[in-house]
Design an enzyme around this catalytic site. Structure first.
Site, mmCIF file in Angstrom:
data_model
loop_
_atom_site.group_PDB
_atom_site.id
_atom_site.type_symbol
_atom_site.label_atom_id
_atom_site.label_comp_id
_atom_site.label_asym_id
_atom_site.label_seq_id
_atom_site.Cartn_x
_atom_site.Cartn_y
_atom_site.Cartn_z
ATOM 1 N N ASP A 1 42.495 35.658 41.382
ATOM 2 C CA ASP A 1 42.808 35.726 42.803
ATOM 3 C C ASP A 1 42.264 34.489 43.499
ATOM 4 O O ASP A 1 41.293 33.865 43.034
ATOM 5 C CB ASP A 1 42.161 36.962 43.433
ATOM 6 C CG ASP A 1 42.748 38.255 42.888
ATOM 7 O OD1 ASP A 1 43.888 38.225 42.380
ATOM 8 O OD2 ASP A 1 42.051 39.282 42.970
HETATM 9 N N1 URA Z 1 40.485 41.255 38.834
HETATM 10 C C1 URA Z 1 40.608 41.044 40.151
HETATM 11 O O1 URA Z 1 40.565 41.984 40.932
HETATM 12 N N2 URA Z 1 40.784 39.786 40.576
HETATM 13 C C2 URA Z 1 40.799 38.711 39.775
HETATM 14 O O2 URA Z 1 40.939 37.573 40.228
HETATM 15 C C3 URA Z 1 40.655 38.935 38.404
HETATM 16 C C4 URA Z 1 40.506 40.221 37.947
#
Ligand code: URA
Length: 270
Positions: free
Chosen positions: A137
């Site tokens: 993310d």
């Molecule tokens: N899980 C999440 O919630 N976000 C990420 O970036 C990676 C794994």
């Protein structure tokens, strides 16, 4: 030809209940511009230009269509020089800063991980097309792998591979054993139940979670489901590869890290 021997399992961070990792390489004909880019002969755009300019031959004949299929074993030449098509799998471990998007290879916009990674690459690495292995993310920091080998992307991101990803989350609320216990069994999310995760409380607001799937926002959703909304998330390791470079920088993994650490035995032709 892709090697058919089954990949070895990573020594660390493995789900003990998992099935062996398996990647059956399939050989599809590549199109010409892509074959040149994969082989590291020219970046994709330059390969297209060279083909249209009549500088590229396939088995001795000039081909001017960038999308022409390349028969297996064909000899490619650019400006008369033969292109070595057997390309070693290369993997970069990048320390993703916050506030960067993990875009796909064709979306090198500003504000993406490529904007920080690509200018750092020395010329022997810059000629490859780099694919992010999964995504983090925008706000998530930590280990993000890149590779020139799309089969490795498929291997590492397939839930069937059971490659363990270790995250550390800073959470709102107080983490205690009772709260995190359901994660070890698997929790129900809107897209189905999660696999059992390994969970360790590091302190009241810091939880380590090891998952073997990679669904969208998975760790945040898992912790949210047990009443621990995530304020910050960081990925520390993938399989046997632990993050060990400063934020915003990268290093090339060794062949052993790729085979042992990621459980990937394939090398591919370009
Ligand atoms: N899980 C999440 O919630 N976000 C990420 O970036 C990676 C794994």
């Amino acid at each position: 030809m892709p090697r058919k021997s089954p990949p070895r399992r990573a020594p660390a961070l493995q789900d003990k209940t998992s099935r062996p990792a398996r990647w059956e390489g399939k050989t599809k004909p590549d199109w010409l511009s892509r074959a040149l880019a994969r082989a590291g002969a020219l970046p994709l755009q330059e390969a297209e230009d060279a083909i249209q300019e009549g500088r590229v031959t396939v088995n001795g004949r000039v081909v001017r269509q960038p999308l022409a299929p390349v028969p297996e074993g064909a000899v490619l030449r650019v400006d008369g020089t033969e292109v070595r098509r057997e390309v070693e799998t290369r993997v970069l471990a990048f320390h993703k800063p916050a506030d960067l998007l993990t875009s796909t290879v064709s979306q090198h916009r500003t504000g993406t991980v490529y904007e920080v990674l690509l200018p750092q690459l020395p010329s022997e690495l810059a000629r490859y097309t780099w694919h992010a292995v999964g995504r983090l993310d925008r706000g998530t920091t930590g280990l993000l792998l890149f590779t020139n080998d799309e089969k490795l992307v498929a291997h590492a991101t397939s839930p069937e591979t059971h490659l363990a990803k270790r995250y550390v989350a800073t959470v709102q609320g107080t983490a205690d054993e009772a709260r995190v216990a359901p994660l070890r069994q698997g929790v129900q999310l809107e897209d189905g139940p999660t696999r059992p995760a390994q969970v360790r409380i590091r302190d009241a607001h810091t939880v380590e979670v090891i998952v073997t799937e990679g669904r969208n926002h998975q760790v945040k959703r898992m912790l949210g489901a047990v009443g621990l909304p995530v304020r910050a998330l960081h990925r520390e390791a993938i399989g046997g590869v632990a993050l060990d470079v400063p934020v915003g920088t990268f290093r090339l993994l060794t062949p052993e890290e790729v085979t042992e650490g990621l459980g990937y035995a394939g090398r591919h032709h370009g």
